[in-house]
Design a protein around this motif. Structure first.
Motif, PDB file in Angstrom:
ATOM      1  N   ARG A 124       0.833  -1.206   0.000  1.00 12.85           N
ATOM      2  CA  ARG A 124       0.000   0.000   0.000  1.00 12.85           C
ATOM      3  C   ARG A 124       0.873   1.264   0.000  1.00 12.85           C
ATOM      4  O   ARG A 124       0.601   2.227  -0.726  1.00 12.85           O
ATOM      5  N   ALA A 125       1.932   1.246   0.805  1.00 13.94           N
ATOM      6  CA  ALA A 125       2.835   2.403   0.862  1.00 13.94           C
ATOM      7  C   ALA A 125       3.555   2.591  -0.467  1.00 13.94           C
ATOM      8  O   ALA A 125       3.722   3.726  -0.942  1.00 13.94           O
ATOM      9  N   LEU A 126       3.965   1.480  -1.074  1.00 17.51           N
ATOM     10  CA  LEU A 126       4.641   1.566  -2.365  1.00 17.51           C
ATOM     11  C   LEU A 126       3.697   2.096  -3.434  1.00 17.51           C
ATOM     12  O   LEU A 126       4.080   2.934  -4.255  1.00 17.51           O
ATOM     13  N   ARG A 127       2.444   1.631  -3.436  1.00 16.11           N
ATOM     14  CA  ARG A 127       1.450   2.103  -4.408  1.00 16.11           C
ATOM     15  C   ARG A 127       1.223   3.606  -4.231  1.00 16.11           C
ATOM     16  O   ARG A 127       1.150   4.355  -5.218  1.00 16.11           O
ATOM     17  N   LYS A 128       1.136   4.056  -2.999  1.00 21.08           N
ATOM     18  CA  LYS A 128       0.929   5.476  -2.734  1.00 21.08           C
ATOM     19  C   LYS A 128       2.108   6.294  -3.251  1.00 21.08           C
ATOM     20  O   LYS A 128       1.929   7.365  -3.854  1.00 21.08           O
ATOM     21  N   LEU A 129       3.320   5.782  -3.017  1.00 20.43           N
ATOM     22  CA  LEU A 129       4.514   6.482  -3.492  1.00 20.43           C
ATOM     23  C   LEU A 129       4.544   6.535  -5.016  1.00 20.43           C
ATOM     24  O   LEU A 129       4.842   7.587  -5.609  1.00 20.43           O
ATOM     25  N   GLN A 130       4.228   5.413  -5.655  1.00 18.65           N
ATOM     26  CA  GLN A 130       4.222   5.378  -7.119  1.00 18.65           C
ATOM     27  C   GLN A 130       3.191   6.337  -7.703  1.00 18.65           C
ATOM     28  O   GLN A 130       3.453   7.025  -8.690  1.00 18.65           O
ATOM     29  N   ASP A 131       2.015   6.371  -7.084  1.00 19.13           N
ATOM     30  CA  ASP A 131       0.974   7.292  -7.558  1.00 19.13           C
ATOM     31  C   ASP A 131       1.417   8.739  -7.393  1.00 19.13           C
ATOM     32  O   ASP A 131       1.145   9.585  -8.253  1.00 19.13           O
ATOM     33  N   HIS A 132       2.107   9.005  -6.284  1.00 17.50           N
ATOM     34  CA  HIS A 132       2.591  10.372  -6.054  1.00 17.50           C
ATOM     35  C   HIS A 132       3.641  10.754  -7.087  1.00 17.50           C
ATOM     36  O   HIS A 132       3.614  11.855  -7.639  1.00 17.50           O
ATOM     37  N   VAL A 133       4.555   9.822  -7.354  1.00 17.59           N
ATOM     38  CA  VAL A 133       5.595  10.077  -8.355  1.00 17.59           C
ATOM     39  C   VAL A 133       4.972  10.300  -9.730  1.00 17.59           C
ATOM     40  O   VAL A 133       5.367  11.211 -10.467  1.00 17.59           O
ATOM     41  N   ALA A 134       3.972   9.486 -10.076  1.00 13.37           N
ATOM     42  CA  ALA A 134       3.306   9.640 -11.366  1.00 13.37           C
ATOM     43  C   ALA A 134       2.603  10.983 -11.461  1.00 13.37           C
ATOM     44  O   ALA A 134       2.636  11.660 -12.498  1.00 13.37           O
ATOM     45  N   SER A 135       1.961  11.393 -10.355  1.00 14.54           N
ATOM     46  CA  SER A 135       1.277  12.686 -10.341  1.00 14.54           C
ATOM     47  C   SER A 135       2.268  13.837 -10.500  1.00 14.54           C
ATOM     48  O   SER A 135       2.027  14.783 -11.258  1.00 14.54           O
ATOM     49  N   GLN A 136       3.407  13.724  -9.804  1.00 12.27           N
ATOM     50  CA  GLN A 136       4.433  14.752  -9.916  1.00 12.27           C
ATOM     51  C   GLN A 136       4.989  14.810 -11.335  1.00 12.27           C
ATOM     52  O   GLN A 136       5.236  15.887 -11.875  1.00 12.27           O
ATOM     53  N   ALA A 137       5.169  13.639 -11.938  1.00  8.87           N
ATOM     54  CA  ALA A 137       5.685  13.599 -13.305  1.00  8.87           C
ATOM     55  C   ALA A 137       4.724  14.273 -14.269  1.00  8.87           C
ATOM     56  O   ALA A 137       5.141  15.004 -15.180  1.00  8.87           O
ATOM     57  N   GLN A 138       3.422  14.066 -14.072  1.00 10.49           N
ATOM     58  CA  GLN A 138       2.424  14.707 -14.924  1.00 10.49           C
ATOM     59  C   GLN A 138       2.449  16.226 -14.743  1.00 10.49           C
ATOM     60  O   GLN A 138       2.332  16.979 -15.720  1.00 10.49           O
ATOM     61  N   GLU A 139       2.591  16.663 -13.496  1.00  8.32           N
ATOM     62  CA  GLU A 139       2.646  18.099 -13.232  1.00  8.32           C
ATOM     63  C   GLU A 139       3.884  18.729 -13.869  1.00  8.32           C
ATOM     64  O   GLU A 139       3.821  19.816 -14.436  1.00  8.32           O
ATOM     65  N   ILE A 140       5.023  18.011 -13.761  1.00 10.19           N
ATOM     66  CA  ILE A 140       6.259  18.525 -14.362  1.00 10.19           C
ATOM     67  C   ILE A 140       6.126  18.578 -15.878  1.00 10.19           C
ATOM     68  O   ILE A 140       6.537  19.549 -16.518  1.00 10.19           O
ATOM     69  N   GLU A 141       5.527  17.536 -16.457  1.00  8.45           N
ATOM     70  CA  GLU A 141       5.333  17.507 -17.908  1.00  8.45           C
ATOM     71  C   GLU A 141       4.436  18.661 -18.358  1.00  8.45           C
ATOM     72  O   GLU A 141       4.712  19.323 -19.364  1.00  8.45           O
ATOM     73  N   ALA A 142       3.358  18.902 -17.599  1.00 14.96           N
ATOM     74  CA  ALA A 142       2.456  20.000 -17.942  1.00 14.96           C
ATOM     75  C   ALA A 142       3.159  21.346 -17.826  1.00 14.96           C
ATOM     76  O   ALA A 142       2.995  22.228 -18.686  1.00 14.96           O
ATOM     77  N   ALA A 143       3.954  21.519 -16.757  1.00 14.41           N
ATOM     78  CA  ALA A 143       4.673  22.780 -16.574  1.00 14.41           C
ATOM     79  C   ALA A 143       5.710  22.983 -17.666  1.00 14.41           C
ATOM     80  O   ALA A 143       5.874  24.098 -18.187  1.00 14.41           O
ATOM     81  N   THR A 144       6.404  21.897 -18.039  1.00 16.69           N
ATOM     82  CA  THR A 144       7.392  21.980 -19.111  1.00 16.69           C
ATOM     83  C   THR A 144       6.731  22.348 -20.434  1.00 16.69           C
ATOM     84  O   THR A 144       7.247  23.176 -21.193  1.00 16.69           O
TER      85      THR A 144
END
Length: 378
Positions: A124-144
């Motif tokens: 569960r902790a790993l899934r939460k971390l992965q989802d957070h990383v994916a969300s951050q990656a999407q935000e970075i991609e959008a900002a870029t």
């Protein structure tokens, strides 16, 4: 909802493990008696943890874990192997294959249940971390993406400002951008390179800011001294744009400095020959000259389309890269319309490139299809 994969060739063990996992909150299980069927499911679905028996027919737990680790999205999930073996070699092999931990079949029920819950919480902790990383990656991609759009807009607005000074070129930079992209497409350049050339090409004449008005706007031929001054604009443009950390501006610098080089070495400012001239500059050289030939300038009238194309053919291998000329001629033949004249070509380009109005809101389809002043080109 967490998804758990259970693989065991024993129906009773499978049912027991499913019961243990069902006591955990928000855990959905998928059970398999056949390891190869489980692998097929792992190849098309995402699981958050896997519990695998060690000894199974056809494919044991160690091999199963190694293969599942290669499936998409399962490189990091917890994978637990159930085993009755106490052999250290077996454990080492399992760890090397990608097992996260072991569960002994001899564990007391309460201990087994606790270990299962701990594994679920790890997943569960790993899934939460992965989802957070994916969300951050999407935000970075959008900002870029937003930054790139702003960079592109600034390039086009800057090129438009230059045209207000050289006010008889009338959207010359936008047509050069379109012609350049057409050539790049015909040459088979990757999409990213084609777009970069399209966006950088409008700054090819930025060095003209250093040319005095009485020379830049002179309504007649330039004398030798004036020609020397105006020829400096290529080197000046390169210096203005040089040293940028932006790939787009760096490409624009290359184009600005190199678009007056000649294939035969007779150009300026460096007298480069053939493929020593950067490809983007060779492309823009053809686009720039063609647009200059087909529009009115202070010192000349516009050439009809066929005459302008004849000039390109005659200068292929001398002024221009033959491959770029061939690419441009082939591209123009596809879009010039009927009758084949400059006006119909511009109109067709406006129809095929509606994004120009987005990149440069001050330029309408009419501005592209009927540049001011419009020569009697047909």
């Amino acid at each position: 909802m967490m998804r758990a994969l259970i693989v065991d060739d024993s129906r009773s063990s499978l049912a027991h493990l499913k019961t243990l996992l069902s006591h955990c909150v928000d855990v959905e299980t998928e059970c398999f008696l056949e390891p190869r069927a489980a692998l097929a499911a792992a190849g098309s679905q995402r699981f958050d943890l896997a519990v695998v028996d060690h000894i199974m027919p056809e494919l044991d737990g160690i091999d199963f874990i190694a293969l599942m680790r290669r499936t998409p999205q399962h490189e990091q999930i917890p994978m637990i192997m159930l085993t009755a073996s106490e052999d250290d070699d077996v454990k080492i092999q399992a760890l090397e294959a990608g097992a996260t931990d072991f569960l002994s079949k001899s564990l007391r029920p309460i201990e087994l249940s606790t270990r299962i819950r701990n594994i679920v919480e790890l997943a569960r902790a790993l899934r939460k971390l992965q989802d957070h990383v994916a969300s951050q990656a999407q935000e970075i991609e959008a900002a870029t993406h937003t930054l790139l759009l702003r960079e592109e807009e600034m390039v086009f607005r800057l090129s438009k400002a230059l045209e207000y000074r050289d006010n008889d070129t009338n959207d010359h930079t936008y047509r050069v951008a379109l012609y350049s992209r057409m050539i790049a497409e015909r040459l088979g350049l990757p999409k990213r390179e084609r777009r970069a050339i399209f966006l950088a090409a409008p700054l090819h004449d930025i060095g003209k800011v250093a040319v005095p008005d009485h020379i830049l706007l002179k309504p007649g031929p330039l004398d030798a001294d004036e020609r020397t001054v105006i020829n400096r604009h290529a080197a000046v443009g390169g210096r203005i744009l040089a040293g940028s950390h932006s790939e787009l501006i760096a490409l624009a610098a290359t184009i600005a400095e190199g678009h007056h080089e000649r294939w035969d070495g007779g150009g300026y400012p460096a007298g480069l020959v053939g493929e020593a001239i950067p490809l983007a500059a060779r492309i823009v050289a053809v686009a720039d000259v063609f647009d200059a030939l087909t529009t009115v300038r202070p010192y000349k009238t516009a050439h009809p389309l066929e005459k302008a194309l004849a000039v390109l053919r005659a200068e292929s291998g001398r002024h221009f890269d033959p491959a770029c000329v061939s690419a441009f001629l082939a591209a123009i033949a596809e879009v010039w319309g009927d009758p084949p004249c400059t006006e119909s070509l511009w109109r067709r380009l406006a129809e095929l490139n509606p994004e120009m109005a987005v990149l440069n809101p001050t330029v309408s389809a009419e501005a592209l299809s009927e540049p001011r002043p419009l020569a009697a080109a047909c």
